[in-house]
Design an enzyme around this catalytic site. Structure first.
Site, PDB file in Angstrom:
ATOM      1  N   LYS A  14      -6.186  19.061 -18.604  1.00 64.14           N
ATOM      2  CA  LYS A  14      -5.290  20.209 -18.447  1.00 64.14           C
ATOM      3  C   LYS A  14      -5.227  20.597 -16.993  1.00 64.14           C
ATOM      4  O   LYS A  14      -6.107  20.290 -16.176  1.00 64.14           O
ATOM      5  CB  LYS A  14      -5.762  21.399 -19.293  1.00 64.14           C
ATOM      6  CG  LYS A  14      -7.163  21.918 -18.994  1.00 64.14           C
ATOM      7  CD  LYS A  14      -7.263  22.873 -17.812  1.00 64.14           C
ATOM      8  CE  LYS A  14      -8.686  23.390 -17.635  1.00 64.14           C
ATOM      9  NZ  LYS A  14      -8.875  24.132 -16.340  1.00 64.14           N
ATOM     10  N   ASP A 140     -12.287  27.267 -22.874  1.00 60.81           N
ATOM     11  CA  ASP A 140     -11.127  26.381 -22.803  1.00 60.81           C
ATOM     12  C   ASP A 140     -10.963  25.498 -24.039  1.00 60.81           C
ATOM     13  O   ASP A 140      -9.926  24.836 -24.185  1.00 60.81           O
ATOM     14  CB  ASP A 140     -11.212  25.473 -21.577  1.00 60.81           C
ATOM     15  CG  ASP A 140     -10.965  26.217 -20.278  1.00 60.81           C
ATOM     16  OD1 ASP A 140     -10.613  27.409 -20.328  1.00 60.81           O
ATOM     17  OD2 ASP A 140     -11.134  25.604 -19.206  1.00 60.81           O
TER      18      ASP A 140
END
Length: 287
Positions: A14, A140
């Protein structure tokens, strides 16, 4: 799945397209705002169910990460306990994401283990419950479980799906590994930024990364990477790591920029993903 029972699952990277700290929460954690952009590049997890209940990591993972500390192993153990599963798993982690780069490697590996073993073990907890478990492992992890680009708040777990245009990214790894906890303790860190809105982001307002000035001052390698990338675009920092990136509209422009970088800087090109390759793999196994 191969004849010997192994299956391969993607663990995508990401980017944080911006990262602001807007204050502190009652629980003492920092209140964050960010946009998560998933990439069509990352680690690969190879998994094989076991009948003896053991969770076994084969080979190395990230440098210096022992099996007991590995988020992939901890994710399997947590799922096994919470779903009351008697099966175990063999795990191989094929690392591509640099440790400490801010690309989400450990969190994505954990999410892939949760999602894939939920399918392979037949525990059937589903995305919402798996995201709850993932939050215990790291802030996350839920975005990787849900598998969509997202606007995020809280500690990064309050997610709103966000459609992002196609893009290619020139990524660079300065090779610096800095403790996230150390960065959060920095007296130089801006902790009271004005809250941003989704229209602020979509209008192209420069929202920045709170950790960028801190890392650039502290780490010469990060400053050097920014200087190199500034020759081809507008570099940004991802997450709380040292990884840097420049966004491009096309693959051709990203690769042309890559060719212009000085030798010695570890850099590569990756595509932004509209949705997680992990979800694509999950659906492919359902057909």
């Amino acid at each position: 799945m191969t004849a010997d029972g192994w299956s391969a699952w993607p663990a995508p990277a990401k980017l944080n397209l911006f990262l602001r700290i807007t204050g502190r929460r009652p629980d003492g954690y920092h209140a964050l705002q960010t946009v998560f952009r998933l990439l069509d590049w990352g680690d690969t997890l190879r998994l094989r169910p076991r009948n003896d209940g053991r969770i076994v990591r084969h080979g190395a993972s990230a440098a210096g990460v022992e099996s007991a500390e590995d988020l992939a192993v901890r994710a399997a153990e947590l799922l096994q306990k919470e779903a009351n599963v008697s099966q175990g798993a063999d795990i191989i982690v094929e690392k591509r994401m640099p440790v400490g780069g801010g690309f989400g490697g450990g969190s994505s590996d954990a999410a892939t283990v949760l999602v894939a073993l939920d399918r392979l073990w037949g525990s059937g907890l589903g995305g919402a419950r798996l995201a709850e478990l993932g939050l215990r492992l790291g802030a996350d992890v839920p975005v990787f479980v849900h598998g969509t680009n997202a606007w995020a708040e809280g500690v990064g777990e309050q997610l709103s799906p966000l459609a992002l245009p196609p893009a290619w990214y020139l990524l660079a790894d300065p090779g610096v590994r800095v403790s996230t906890a150390t960065l959060f303790q920095s007296i130089e860190l801006t902790r009271n930024a004005a809250p941003a809105t989704i229209p602020d982001f979509t209008s192209g307002a420069p929202l920045g990364n709170a950790f960028e000035p801190v890392l650039r001052r502290r780490e010469p390698a990060v400053e050097a990477a920014f200087a190199a990338l500034a020759r081809v675009g507008s570099p940004r920092l991802t997450g709380t790591g040292s990884g840097c990136f420049v966004e491009f509209a096309t693959r051709e422009s990203a690769e042309a920029a890559l060719a212009r970088l000085p030798p010695g800087l570890t850099a590569w090109v990756a595509a932004g993903a509209a949705r997680s390759p992990l979800l694509e793999a999950l659906e492919a196994r359902s057909e």
